[in-house]
Design an enzyme around this catalytic site. Structure first.
Site, short mmCIF file in Angstrom:
data_model
loop_
_atom_site.label_atom_id
_atom_site.label_comp_id
_atom_site.label_asym_id
_atom_site.label_seq_id
_atom_site.Cartn_x
_atom_site.Cartn_y
_atom_site.Cartn_z
N ASP A 181 0.82 -1.22 0.00
CA ASP A 181 0.00 0.00 0.00
C ASP A 181 0.85 1.27 0.00
O ASP A 181 0.42 2.31 0.49
CB ASP A 181 -0.96 0.05 1.21
CG ASP A 181 -1.79 -1.20 1.32
OD1 ASP A 181 -2.26 -1.68 0.27
OD2 ASP A 181 -1.95 -1.71 2.44
N LYS A 233 2.21 2.22 -5.00
CA LYS A 233 2.91 1.70 -6.19
C LYS A 233 2.11 1.94 -7.46
O LYS A 233 2.68 2.14 -8.52
CB LYS A 233 3.20 0.20 -6.04
CG LYS A 233 4.26 -0.09 -5.01
CD LYS A 233 4.54 -1.57 -4.91
CE LYS A 233 3.37 -2.35 -4.38
NZ LYS A 233 3.01 -2.08 -2.98
N GLN A 293 2.14 -5.75 -3.17
CA GLN A 293 2.50 -5.87 -1.74
C GLN A 293 3.85 -5.19 -1.46
O GLN A 293 4.16 -4.21 -2.12
CB GLN A 293 2.49 -7.34 -1.30
CG GLN A 293 1.09 -7.94 -1.22
CD GLN A 293 0.63 -8.55 -2.52
OE1 GLN A 293 1.39 -9.17 -3.23
NE2 GLN A 293 -0.63 -8.38 -2.85
N GLY A 330 -4.36 -3.98 -4.63
CA GLY A 330 -5.30 -3.00 -5.18
C GLY A 330 -4.56 -1.72 -5.42
O GLY A 330 -3.87 -1.22 -4.55
N HIS A 331 -4.65 -1.22 -6.63
CA HIS A 331 -4.00 0.03 -6.97
C HIS A 331 -5.06 1.07 -7.29
O HIS A 331 -5.94 0.81 -8.09
CB HIS A 331 -3.12 -0.14 -8.22
CG HIS A 331 -1.86 -0.89 -7.97
ND1 HIS A 331 -1.12 -1.45 -8.97
CD2 HIS A 331 -1.20 -1.15 -6.83
CE1 HIS A 331 -0.05 -2.03 -8.45
NE2 HIS A 331 -0.10 -1.87 -7.15
P1 IMP Z 1 -2.98 -12.67 1.49
O1 IMP Z 1 -2.03 -12.09 0.52
O2 IMP Z 1 -4.43 -12.40 1.15
O3 IMP Z 1 -2.72 -14.11 1.78
O4 IMP Z 1 -2.76 -11.91 2.89
C1 IMP Z 1 -1.57 -12.08 3.67
C2 IMP Z 1 -1.16 -10.79 4.34
O5 IMP Z 1 -0.75 -9.87 3.33
C3 IMP Z 1 -2.28 -10.08 5.11
O6 IMP Z 1 -1.70 -9.42 6.21
C4 IMP Z 1 -2.80 -9.07 4.13
O7 IMP Z 1 -3.41 -7.97 4.76
C5 IMP Z 1 -1.51 -8.67 3.44
N1 IMP Z 1 -1.70 -8.15 2.08
C6 IMP Z 1 -1.94 -8.85 0.96
N2 IMP Z 1 -2.03 -8.03 -0.10
C7 IMP Z 1 -1.84 -6.79 0.35
C8 IMP Z 1 -1.76 -5.51 -0.28
O8 IMP Z 1 -1.90 -5.35 -1.49
N3 IMP Z 1 -1.50 -4.47 0.55
C9 IMP Z 1 -1.31 -4.61 1.87
N4 IMP Z 1 -1.36 -5.77 2.50
C10 IMP Z 1 -1.61 -6.86 1.75
#
Ligand code: IMP
Length: 427
Positions: free
Chosen positions: A13, A16, A223, A40-41
């Site tokens: 977040d 990017k 991420q 999500g962008h």
């Molecule tokens: P997952 O990727 O859905 O398995 O989530 C694993 C961890 O990564 C969790 O703490 C999510 O909140 C975090 N996470 C996954 N994608 C994002 C992102 O795009 N931004 C921020 N945190 C993310």
């Protein structure tokens, strides 16, 4: 520009999407190399806001080739909806390509994600419940289904049958959960195959040819470094490799093809989901930053935890990714805070640590060592040159660069594409 990797420095977040969109102007190819629709962008072009989850934000530029690389996991329902939504708003998809080696997210992955989070209870990861971890688990277990399999109906049917039977047995016996329907998945995914088939190709070969022809390639990570499966705050991480090494794996290029690595860091720190966060602000100021910075997840809408800039994390990200430059985003959000703090080190067991701890117990017990800097009151949204920033804002950026050991390339001062300060001309 040559071949540039853009990676998140913190827990994702970092902005990017906007940075990619800005740098995409110089690129011929924009490649997403890992993650899925957990990302999500948000990109603001003129008065229009676009929210993208799978398609690289470079798609908003005409004449750019956008690639969803083999390292991405694809939920075709989400991708099809995204394609349709963009087409309705006049965005062309003719230059979109999807790797035939990218793995699919299936409904049983989403269910598995949910039941596993429920099972963990208090110890849950706080995933986005989009089935990301389970899809990568199947990939590593060699039971995954790829795009190349989706577009071959006979192959897909066989793989799906095997997977559904196995997963249903597991859901029933281990979790006492509902079953998924083979027939429903098959019919939906056959439709997705018909829609997506034309985009599926050998994207690694395309990239190889592009790089050989001297094209500019921007590799966009989702991420961030601390969510990396190897280098992040495990197990509170995602299941892929957002760090720069992941760009090679997830796009299918060799490490020598990469010329520049740029890290994106927010001017403060945020985190969604569970896990330790040494500089977290639990007070009113944390809430103020969340509201001013609109710190709510693009994908899940969850409020983000907010805290001070952490230079220990930035130095760690610089090492792991081999950062050449930093983009510092959302500096404008800090306007009006009289005293700013930057964490320059962690104190643990009476000493200051050099590395970033692997043990979460240790990380949770670390005490941030702060430096205080004066804030500023001026709105920054219209500033376009570094020298026009208030002196305190310049000093804040300088200190970030000094403590991180990485020079600042771009500074974000608002959500719009043009609200960007270019500090040095490298491309
Ligand atoms: P997952 O990727 O859905 O398995 O989530 C694993 C961890 O990564 C969790 O703490 C999510 O909140 C975090 N996470 C996954 N994608 C994002 C992102 O795009 N931004 C921020 N945190 C993310």
């Amino acid at each position: 520009m040559a071949t540039v990797v853009l990676v998140g420095v913190q827990w994702g977040d970092e902005g990017k999407g906007k940075a990619t969109d800005f740098l995409a102007a110089k690129a011929d190819f924009i490649v997403r190399y890992q993650g899925g629709n957990n990302a999500g962008h948000t990109v603001v072009v003129g008065d229009e806001e676009f929210r993208l989850h799978v398609i690289p934000s470079g798609i908003l530029h005409k004449d750019k080739t956008c690639i969803i690389g083999n390292g991405v996991v694809i939920d075709p329902a989400v991708l099809v909806a995204e394609i349709r939504g963009l087409e309705q708003r006049g965005v062309q998809m003719a230059r979109l390509f999807i790797s035939e080696r990218a793995h699919l997210i299936l409904p049983y992955h989403r269910l598995w994600d949910a039941v596993e989070e429920e099972r963990k209870g208090k110890g849950k990861i706080g995933t986005t419940r989009r089935g990301i971890g389970p899809a990568y688990s199947d990939k590593a277990a060699r039971t995954g289904i790829r795009m190349v399999d989706l577009v071959n109906k006979e192959v897909f049917r066989g793989l799906l049958r095997e997977n559904v039977d196995c997963k249903n047995a597991y859901f029933e016996r281990v979790y006492g959960a509902e079953r998924v329907s083979f027939a429903e998945i098959l019919s939906a995914y056959e439709e997705y195959a018909d829609i997506l088939g034309k985009y599926v190709t050998d994207t690694a070969l395309m990239l190889h040819r592009a790089i050989a022809a001297g094209k500019n390639v921007l590799l966009e990570g989702a991420q961030g470094t601390l969510l990396d499966i190897d280098h992040g705050t495990y197990p509170f991480v995602t299941s892929s490799t957002p760090t720069a090494g992941g760009a090679c794996l997830g796009a299918g290029i060799g490490p020598r093809a990469i010329d520049t690595v740029i890290g994106i860091a927010k001017a403060y720190t945020t985190r969604v989901g569970e896990g330790p966060f040494p500089t977290e602000l639990h007070d009113e100021l944390g809430k103020e930053i969340r509201d001013k910075g609109r710190e709510f997840g693009t994908t899940t809408g969850r409020p983000r935890r907010c805290g001070w800039f952490d230079a220990v994390i930035a130095r760690y990200a610089a090492r792991i990714n081999g950062l050449d430059y930093l983009c510092v985003t959302k500096l404008d959000v800090l306007t009006g805070i009289p005293r700013l703090r930057i964490c320059r080190g962690y104190r643990w067991g009476g000493e200051e640590l050099e590395g970033f701890p692997a043990s979460l117990d240790c990380l949770s017990a670390c005490e941030p060592v702060y430096e205080d800097l004066p804030g500023w009151d001026e709105a920054l949204g219209e500033v376009r040159r570094l020298e026009d920033l208030p002196v305190q804002a310049r000093r804040y950026l300088e200190r970030i660069a000094e403590l991180s050991g990485v020079p600042v390339l771009l500074v974000g001062v608002g959500t719009r594409r043009e609200q960007t300060i270019v500090c040095r001309d490298v491309f």
